[in-house]
Scaffold this motif. Structure first.
Motif, PDB file in Angstrom:
ATOM      1  N   UNK A 301       0.825  -1.214   0.000  1.00 60.87           N
ATOM      2  CA  UNK A 301       0.000   0.000   0.000  1.00 60.87           C
ATOM      3  C   UNK A 301       0.858   1.262   0.000  1.00 60.87           C
ATOM      4  N   UNK A 302       2.028   1.197   0.620  1.00 60.02           N
ATOM      5  CA  UNK A 302       2.921   2.359   0.690  1.00 60.02           C
ATOM      6  C   UNK A 302       4.011   2.294  -0.384  1.00 60.02           C
ATOM      7  N   UNK A 307       7.794   1.403  -8.332  1.00 56.16           N
ATOM      8  CA  UNK A 307       7.772  -0.040  -8.085  1.00 56.16           C
ATOM      9  C   UNK A 307       6.412  -0.662  -8.373  1.00 56.16           C
ATOM     10  N   UNK A 308       5.468   0.150  -8.792  1.00 58.72           N
ATOM     11  CA  UNK A 308       4.107  -0.340  -9.053  1.00 58.72           C
ATOM     12  C   UNK A 308       4.054  -0.993 -10.430  1.00 58.72           C
ATOM     13  N   UNK A 316      -0.973  -7.687  -4.345  1.00 62.57           N
ATOM     14  CA  UNK A 316      -1.835  -7.091  -3.321  1.00 62.57           C
ATOM     15  C   UNK A 316      -3.184  -7.806  -3.279  1.00 62.57           C
ATOM     16  N   UNK A 317      -3.722  -8.186  -4.426  1.00 59.85           N
ATOM     17  CA  UNK A 317      -4.955  -8.981  -4.450  1.00 59.85           C
ATOM     18  C   UNK A 317      -4.749 -10.293  -3.676  1.00 59.85           C
ATOM     19  N   UNK A 318      -3.654 -10.964  -3.962  1.00 59.79           N
ATOM     20  CA  UNK A 318      -3.401 -12.264  -3.326  1.00 59.79           C
ATOM     21  C   UNK A 318      -3.206 -12.134  -1.821  1.00 59.79           C
ATOM     22  N   UNK A 358      -5.888   0.127  -6.297  1.00 61.23           N
ATOM     23  CA  UNK A 358      -4.481   0.071  -6.708  1.00 61.23           C
ATOM     24  C   UNK A 358      -4.331  -0.143  -8.205  1.00 61.23           C
ATOM     25  N   UNK A 359      -5.347  -0.647  -8.851  1.00 61.16           N
ATOM     26  CA  UNK A 359      -5.311  -0.795 -10.309  1.00 61.16           C
ATOM     27  C   UNK A 359      -5.428   0.565 -10.993  1.00 61.16           C
ATOM     28  N   UNK A 360      -6.087   1.525 -10.333  1.00 61.84           N
ATOM     29  CA  UNK A 360      -6.302   2.846 -10.926  1.00 61.84           C
ATOM     30  C   UNK A 360      -5.223   3.846 -10.539  1.00 61.84           C
ATOM     31  N   UNK A 361      -4.830   3.809  -9.261  1.00 58.18           N
ATOM     32  CA  UNK A 361      -3.893   4.793  -8.736  1.00 58.18           C
ATOM     33  C   UNK A 361      -2.790   4.096  -7.947  1.00 58.18           C
TER      34      UNK A 361
END
Length: 382
Positions: A301-302, A307-308, A316-318, A358-361
């Motif tokens: 999240x941070x 690195x995204x 993150x989903x998993x 997290x998929x959008x931003x």
């Protein structure tokens, strides 16, 4: 407060900065570009009526956004993109009710927040769809800045009239049943979004505006605090219980709230503490995996924008699914707090909406930690 979203396509990256200025020390360009600036400074009550006093100023500025700003002869167009704020701020901005059985912006019933199957299959409405749902009856015409909740304190006849306008016919039911049916139909929508309350802007003007159903700073803080508080009651061995109680008292103690930075530190300490107990055979592998998954979620999240990647988004989903499953396996029914608090809106937002957002931003861009620090400095003006 207002800030700029960092985009590596528009701004220089850390690697490019290092190549361009090799003699300078490294800096975090994302943090510098996303530094918040004071936009409107005022003091009011937390009621919708009082908070609407700032809406006209916001709308007036937004209506000037189509005018480009030139930098070195190149026109740049600003776009209102996303809201960053805690749950009450997001509820006010979207027109969602505060608390109750539909506290989340997605419109999912609060008593289903712990139901992963229901959460993953639930289709949350967009801002435009929520606005259309709000206008699906007849009582929305009563809305005004002095009466921002047209569905509040309705008489039985008014509820029947509103349900009829929505093609729901329940003439033989009492007022309680009618009210519940209307709440279920509205999914917590109480009024139009804040920026549409003066009819100066239209829903199409907010086509690129997102009000996320999550905010990692407060979500992680509450989930960490609740987990550390609840864990000691779920071990049969008295010695293990005492060790966890000691850990809880030395970290959370009697604090009602903890800072975001402290919660992330406590999550790491908890993982290290549980790792030691796991190696000595005092706790199960599920408890160890539960705590390490929470640390991994916090890290993702941070995570910095550079690195995204699709791999990290999937991770993150998993990890949130793993954490949700293990939390129910290890804790089950909480003993030190209510089930609604333990599996409440913060747990739901962290495990369901954080991966989606997290998929959008880049989630780091939506964390209002710098704004929270500024609020501490602004208190001296009270």
């Amino acid at each position: 407060m207002i800030s700029t979203l960092y985009d590596p396509k528009l701004f220089i990256t850390n690697r490019e900065y290092k190549c361009k200025f090799p003699e300078r020390s490294l800096i975090d360009l994302q943090a510098i570009i996303e530094k918040p600036y004071l936009y409107i400074f005022g003091q009011s009550k937390s009621t919708d009526v009082d908070q609407f006093s700032y809406t006209s100023s916001r709308i007036g500025d937004l209506m000037q956004l189509p005018e480009p700003m030139e930098i070195n002869g190149v026109p740049f167009f600003d776009v209102i993109r996303a809201l960053s704020g805690n749950c009450p701020a997001r509820q006010f901005e979207s027109g969602q009710q505060r608390g109750g059985n539909f506290s989340c912006l997605c419109g999912m019933p609060s008593n289903e927040h712990s139901n992963l199957e229901f959460a993953y299959s639930f289709d949350p409405p967009s801002l435009a769809e929520s606005f259309q749902l709000y206008k699906g009856g007849c009582l929305w015409t009563r809305f005004s800045l002095d009466n921002p909740s047209p569905f509040h304190n309705l008489k039985k006849e008014e509820i029947i009239e509103e349900l009829e306008a929505r093609n729901i016919y329940m003439y033989e039911c009492n007022k309680t049943e009618l009210q519940k049916a209307l709440q279920t139909e509205l999914h917590g929508v109480q009024r139009p979004p804040a920026l549409l309350c003066t009819q100066e802007l239209y829903i199409d003007d907010l086509a690129e505006y997102e009000i996320p159903a999550c905010e990692p700073l407060h979500d992680i803080t509450n989930v960490v605090q609740n987990l550390i508080t609840e864990l000691p009651a779920h071990f049969p061995e008295k010695s293990v219980q005492k060790e966890f109680q000691h850990f809880s008292s030395t970290t959370i103690g009697d604090k009602n709230q903890i800072r975001g930075a402290d919660s992330r530190l406590y999550a790491i300490k908890l993982a290290k503490f549980v790792s030691t107990l796991f190696q000595s055979g005092k706790v199960s592998e599920e408890v160890f995996d539960l705590c390490t998954a929470l640390v991994e979620i916090t890290h993702l999240c941070y995570m910095h924008c550079s690195h995204r990647t699709p791999k990290q988004i999937l991770r993150l989903y998993n990890q949130t699914f793993k954490f949700s499953y293990l939390r129910k396996c290890v804790i089950g029914v909480p003993e030190k707090m209510s089930e609604r608090k333990f599996y409440g809106s913060h747990f739901h937002s962290l495990t369901v909406h954080d991966p989606q957002t997290n998929r959008l931003f880049c989630l780091r861009s939506l964390i209002p930690e710098q704004e929270e620090r500024t609020f501490g400095d602004l208190r001296i003006f009270r």
